[in-house]
Structure formats: C-alpha cells, structure tokens
Design an enzyme around this catalytic site. Structure first.
Site, PDB file in Angstrom:
ATOM      1  N   CYS A   3       0.843  -1.194   0.000  1.00 39.80           N
ATOM      2  CA  CYS A   3       0.000   0.000   0.000  1.00 39.80           C
ATOM      3  C   CYS A   3       0.878   1.243   0.000  1.00 39.80           C
ATOM      4  O   CYS A   3       2.105   1.160   0.051  1.00 39.80           O
ATOM      5  CB  CYS A   3      -0.923   0.002   1.223  1.00 39.80           C
ATOM      6  SG  CYS A   3      -0.038   0.160   2.798  1.00 39.80           S
ATOM      7  N   CYS A   6       3.371   1.606   2.666  1.00 39.80           N
ATOM      8  CA  CYS A   6       4.615   0.857   2.428  1.00 39.80           C
ATOM      9  C   CYS A   6       5.611   1.712   1.646  1.00 39.80           C
ATOM     10  O   CYS A   6       6.780   1.841   2.035  1.00 39.80           O
ATOM     11  CB  CYS A   6       4.332  -0.418   1.636  1.00 39.80           C
ATOM     12  SG  CYS A   6       3.336  -1.645   2.495  1.00 39.80           S
ATOM     13  N   ASP A 421       7.154  27.419 -33.815  1.00 41.07           N
ATOM     14  CA  ASP A 421       8.175  27.795 -34.788  1.00 41.07           C
ATOM     15  C   ASP A 421       7.700  27.359 -36.180  1.00 41.07           C
ATOM     16  O   ASP A 421       6.911  26.420 -36.302  1.00 41.07           O
ATOM     17  CB  ASP A 421       9.486  27.106 -34.416  1.00 41.07           C
ATOM     18  CG  ASP A 421      10.535  27.254 -35.504  1.00 41.07           C
ATOM     19  OD1 ASP A 421      10.836  28.397 -35.871  1.00 41.07           O
ATOM     20  OD2 ASP A 421      11.016  26.219 -35.983  1.00 41.07           O
ATOM     21  N   ASP A 518      12.187  23.146 -32.962  1.00 41.76           N
ATOM     22  CA  ASP A 518      13.079  22.041 -33.329  1.00 41.76           C
ATOM     23  C   ASP A 518      14.542  22.428 -33.408  1.00 41.76           C
ATOM     24  O   ASP A 518      15.405  21.556 -33.541  1.00 41.76           O
ATOM     25  CB  ASP A 518      12.658  21.464 -34.695  1.00 41.76           C
ATOM     26  CG  ASP A 518      13.001  22.419 -35.832  1.00 41.76           C
ATOM     27  OD1 ASP A 518      12.741  23.641 -35.698  1.00 41.76           O
ATOM     28  OD2 ASP A 518      13.537  21.949 -36.843  1.00 41.76           O
ATOM     29  N   ASP A 522      15.352  27.938 -31.106  1.00 35.03           N
ATOM     30  CA  ASP A 522      14.134  27.812 -30.302  1.00 35.03           C
ATOM     31  C   ASP A 522      14.426  27.481 -28.844  1.00 35.03           C
ATOM     32  O   ASP A 522      13.505  27.443 -28.024  1.00 35.03           O
ATOM     33  CB  ASP A 522      13.234  26.703 -30.873  1.00 35.03           C
ATOM     34  CG  ASP A 522      12.833  26.964 -32.312  1.00 35.03           C
ATOM     35  OD1 ASP A 522      12.506  28.119 -32.624  1.00 35.03           O
ATOM     36  OD2 ASP A 522      12.865  26.019 -33.121  1.00 35.03           O
TER      37      ASP A 522
END
Length: 629
Positions: A3, A6, A421, A518, A522
């Site tokens: 649980c 634990c 972009d 990319d 950026d």
C-alpha cells in the site's frame, strides 16, 4: 509493497540515510529513484536498511525483479485459493451447514481452521506488522494483523470461557472465527486482483521492451549467423528481413525489395507514430525496434545497447512514470500518517462503545473497533495517482509523445496558449530546390506543410488554445503560411530572444504557454515556456531543453497529447475523490455511527474487508480505462 504506507515507509527510510539527497518510490512500478553520494553510502547499505523494515531492494537487475514478482504472484494466488477453502469450511461450520456436534465442538473446530488460515495464508501480515512496529512505522499489514488478531483472541476467549464469563451475567456471546478468516481471504483476494490490474498498467513498458529482439543476424566473411544481441558491436554489419525487428540504430548499407530496387520500406510507427512506411536506401538512418514492411536490408550498427533511441525512450518513459506530481507528494504524507490515525480512531470507537453501553457492550465495542481497522484503506489513495500516470504516460509514448516527468504532464493540461516555430516545425524545406536562389521562388515552392498541420491547428483552437506562429522568416512568407493553416497571430523576422520575449509576455498575461520548436534558435523559448515541446527530429539542444518530445514529424500529436494530459489529470482527481470519499463514508459506518440515529446497522468485519479490497481494485480499474479512451 502492499500500500501507499509501504512506499512512504521505504521512501522515508531511504531519505534518512546519510548521503541520500532525494528518493522517490513508485508503488505501482515497484521502483525507487535515488540521488545519492556513493562516497557516503552504497546500494548495498540501502538494501540492508530496506531489508530491516521488511522489504527487499533488487539492485540493477530487471530480470531478477521480474522473477521475484512472478514468484510472489504465484505464491499469492496459491494462498488465495487455500484461503477461500478455509473460508468456505469455517462458514459452513459457523452456519451449521456441517454438523460437528454441539456449540463447543463447532467453536473448537472453527478455531483450528482459523488458526491454520492465519498461519499458512496470513503469516506475512503478522511478520510484516511486527517488523514495521519494531521500527516505529506502520502499513496496511499492521491494520490486518491487529484486526484479525484481536478478533481471533476474543473468539478463543469466548470458546473456552464464554459460558462462565458471559452466560453467568445473562449476556449472549458469539465467536468470530469466520470474521478472521474472511478478512484474510478478502484482503488477499483484493491484492491478487490489484496485482493483476497493476501489471496491466505497466504493459506499455513491456510493449516497448518487446520491440527489442533478443538476437541479430550478423554478416561476417560472407556468412550470415544469428547471434545474441548483446554481442553486436558498433561497426558490425547486420541483415534484416521483412517482418523482422531492426536490432540496433544504424545506417543502411544496401536495401532491396520486390517493388523498388535499391530501397526497402520500414514501418517506424512504433517509434514515431507515423502510419506510412518510410523508404530506406543506402545511407538512410534506421532505428532499433522498427520493422521492414517490404524488402530486406543490410545495415551498419552505429548505436547499440543502452545507446539506441529505443533504449532511451524506454528509460525516459520509466523515469516519467516513476516521477510524482505535487498532489502525489501530499497524498504520500497523508498515507504515512494514515495507519496510526486509523488505529487511534479504532481505539476511540472501542472506548466510546464501552462508555455508552457499559461492560455488556464489550463484544460490540470489539467488533466495531475491528471493523474500523479493516475498512480503512490507504491503498486506494496511494494507487490513485501512479496508476493513472503509468497508463497515461505509456499511452502517450505509444502515440509518439514522450513526457519527461509528471510535473510536465500537470502543466501540459493547463496550456491555453501555444507558440509554434515555422521552419522545421510547421513546414519543411523543399529538398529539390536550389537554396542559393530560394529568395525568386514563391512561398509554396520553397517549403511544404508538414502532414496534418492545418488539422492540428484547428484541433488546438477547438480546445480553446490561442496559437501564435513565430519565425525568423520574412513577413510575407510568415503571413502566407499562417493563412494556410489558420493561425491569426503571427510574428516574423524573429530572433531567438524575440521568441523568448513572446513566451514571457503571454505568461505575464496569465497564460500557461507551450512552445513547439526544433532548432537551436528555439532553445531559449523552449526553456522559458511552461511546457517546451521539441520535434524528435530536431537538434539535441532543443530536445534537452524541452519537457516533451514529439517523436513523429507531424503536429497532429500535440492536441492529442494535451487532451490526454487533461484526461489523466481528470482520472487522478476521480481516483483521489473516490479514495477519500470511501474512507470518509465507510469508517463512520464501521464504527457504528448509524446507532446514534436509531438505525441498528453497521459494517461488520467481513463486509469491511470486502469493501476495502474493492476500493483498491476499483481505483486501478478506473485508471485502466485510459487505455481505451
């Protein structure tokens, strides 16, 4: 770990060690992520400390961990079957379905059956509870051990002294061996169902791992031999046929198919989500886990083992699934205090019943206190967040969206503005033109839109997200492509700092901003945004700066990712709501609160154990719905 208490105990123990800077334990994934100084402590020391509180730590050996989990599941399943046999037997005796003589004989036989069940099926509860209490901690096992132990001992007393103690005072008495057995049976059954369901939440990782073949066909000296994948080294030549999985990352040396000489077609959908097979010829890059759909090829290994993109994807998904959003940390702190709080409520219940009803209410006081111990469930709270995260992040990975951590997922669902972009993200340069003369040429010749770009923008706008296009290109080109995809807000002649400025401006207006890019130009905006999303085929710098990586070359996964993140957070809130409501409603009912209003009804220990098991299973099953929505 059974649980959330634990996992909280293990986490607390790890964090208490000298040299450990941070530790996060995932209940569902059964993993621990630890940042530590090896000069101060070691993994072996951690293992020793974890063993001392009743758990085990498997160090850097996934196969050993899988073997342990499989073995434990087999043992658990066997105990569940045997426990149900004991439960049926003790119920048959207590309900007089089996005639064993008088009341004394029935009670004594029930005692033997209950004791056998506790020793064989439930001994883990008692050994675990003892270790927990010895170290000043508590988990669900403590509640089960207390409830069954108290019920059993009270029933033993009544078996041998009931007539003398209760009947002499004109009071009716009973034994509750059936309750002890049914508590163990329902708890074990719940854990079995829970383990099955939790195993399903981790299916995405198994699917990714299943994409790695175990062997490869090595070309050497004019011969082709099948060898273990672990023996492949950088520079080796490997042959792959149609329908076979490419074993490592590399470049094509030669390819052929019945349709086209000099090229083969590779299905890369498992990596990037793109449905159409990609043509591969000499010099083309190929990735581990992808499959030649037509033809066969020979390739040179360039990245092997943990260096392949597939291995990095698996690692990223595992790290994301193991991470915790802020809400989970609050739940973990509550779970650590939950078991002691329930024990206190149980004690108060016992005392109140005695104060209200006197000594003749002693049996009712004991049963009410036991019911409170059994019905309380920290498991459901602990499972609410990690199960939804594991299913959701795994589903996103299968769609080609890699989310680095749970915090990024939580921010992703709040996005209401996106900056995109242009070149490399929204459009791609036309490879067939002469770029030295690219400026006589019209816009629609120089570049082409990426697949599904207009549909992706339209989907973002339908979700109420404000879209901005920002590019270093000239104004007329940016205006043309903005109109082409349906973006009203566009900015041209932008430098890297201009993109960052736009992100911060939108944030100052109270918006949660996502940036999609990319390239190196950026990176500033990706880092400044609330959620940076980098194209998987972009630069490494951009990918490192982003919190989300889009493995495909299409933007259509962006609105899907945002929608999925909202579904995940909704699921987490649902799970937490029902987990808390369950405890808020069931604990008073188990304590006997309806008696205050003249309603002589309460949840007894057997129903309490069934409800407790059902609450945990229902949370996991609710999370699994994400796989099909």
């Amino acid at each position: 770990m059974a649980c959330s208490a634990c996992s909280a105990n293990v986490e607390k123990k790890l964090r208490s060690l000298d040299g450990v800077a941070s530790a996060d334990v995932n209940l569902v994934g059964r993993t621990a992520t630890v940042d530590f100084d090896p000069a101060v402590t070691s993994l072996q020391q951690m293992k020793k400390e974890i063993n001392a509180i009743g758990y085990d730590l498997v160090i850097d050996d996934s196969r050993a961990a899988e073997h342990i989990v499989a073995r434990e599941f087999f043992v658990l399943r066997r105990r569940v079957v045997v426990s149900w046999i004991f439960a049926a037997l003790v119920m048959a005796i207590s309900m007089r379905w089996i005639n064993v003589g008088g009341r004394a004989a029935a009670n004594q036989l029930s005692l033997v059956v209950a004791l056998a069940c506790m020793i064989y099926c439930g001994r883990h509860f008692y050994s675990s509870a003892w270790r927990q209490l010895c170290h000043g901690t508590a988990n669900m096992d403590v509640l089960v051990a207390l409830s069954t132990g108290i019920t059993f001992l009270f029933s033993v007393f009544n078996t041998f002294f009931g007539e003398a103690f209760w009947s002499s005072r004109g009071m009716e008495w009973h034994t509750y061996f059936d309750a002890s057995v049914m508590i163990i049976t329902f708890v074990l059954t719940g854990r079995l169902l829970e383990e099955r369901a939790k195993d399903s939440t981790a299916s995405s990782i198994r699917e990714l791992m299943g994409m790695r073949p175990r062997t490869a066909r090595l070309v050497m000296g004019g011969e082709v031999n099948e060898v273990p994948l672990s023996t492949i080294e950088v520079g080796d030549i490997i042959e792959v046929g149609a329908g076979e999985k490419i074993p490592v990352d590399g470049s094509v040396v030669s390819a052929d198919s019945f349709m086209t000489s000099g090229s083969a077609y590779v299905d890369e959908s498992m990596i990037n989500g793109e449905p159409a097979p990609a043509a591969k010829s000499a010099g083309s890059k190929v990735l581990a886990g992808t499959i030649p759909a037509q033809g066969h090829l020979r390739m040179r290994a360039e990245k092997v083992g943990d260096d392949t993109m597939l291995s990095q994807v698996i690692q990223m998904v595992q790290e994301a699934q193991n991470s915790k959003p802020p809400v989970q940390r609050v739940v973990d702190r509550m779970a650590a205090r939950f078991v002691p709080a329930v024990a206190l409520i149980s004690l108060i219940t016992f005392i109140v019943w005695l104060l209200v009803g006197g000594r003749q209410m002693l049996p009712q006081a004991i049963i009410s206190a036991v019911s409170v111990l059994v019905v309380a469930c920290p498991c459901a709270m602990g499972l609410a967040t990690p199960t939804a995260l594991m299913v959701g992040i795994g589903k996103a990975a299968r769609r080609g969206v890699l989310i680095k951590d749970a915090a990024a997922l939580e921010r992703l669902c709040k996005i209401d503005a996106v900056v995109i972009d242009k070149t490399g993200t929204l459009t791609v340069p036309n490879p067939s033109i002469d770029f030295t003369r690219a400026d006589d040429l019209p816009f629609d010749i120089r570049e082409t839109l990426k697949p599904y770009a207009p549909e992706a923008i339209a989907s973002l706008r339908r979700q109420g997200i404000e879209v901005h296009l920002m590019s270093g290109d000239k104004a007329d080109a940016v205006a043309y492509w903005s109109d082409k995809v349906g973006i009203d807000n566009y900015h041209s002649d932008a430098l890297p700092q201009d993109k960052e400025h736009l992100v911060r401006q939108l944030q100052s207006e109270g918006k949660t901003v996502g940036m999609i890019g990319d390239g190196i130009n950026d990176t500033q905006a990706l880092a400044a945004s609330d959620v940076g999303m980098a194209m998987g085929r972009g630069t490494d710098v951009a990918i490192d700066a982003a919190q989300v990586t889009l493995m495909g070359d299409s933007l259509n996964v962006v609105p899907e990712a945002i929608h999925l993140s909202r579904r995940i957070l909704t699921m987490i809130r649902q799970n937490l709501f029902w987990a808390f409501i369950y405890n808020i409603v069931c604990i008073p009912l188990a304590a006997g609160l309806p008696y205050l209003f003249g309603i002589h009804w309460q949840i007894n220990p057997m129903w309490a154990s069934a409800l407790m098991a059902l609450s945990s299973v229902s949370v996991v099953l609710n999370s699994l719905r994400l796989r099909y929505t």
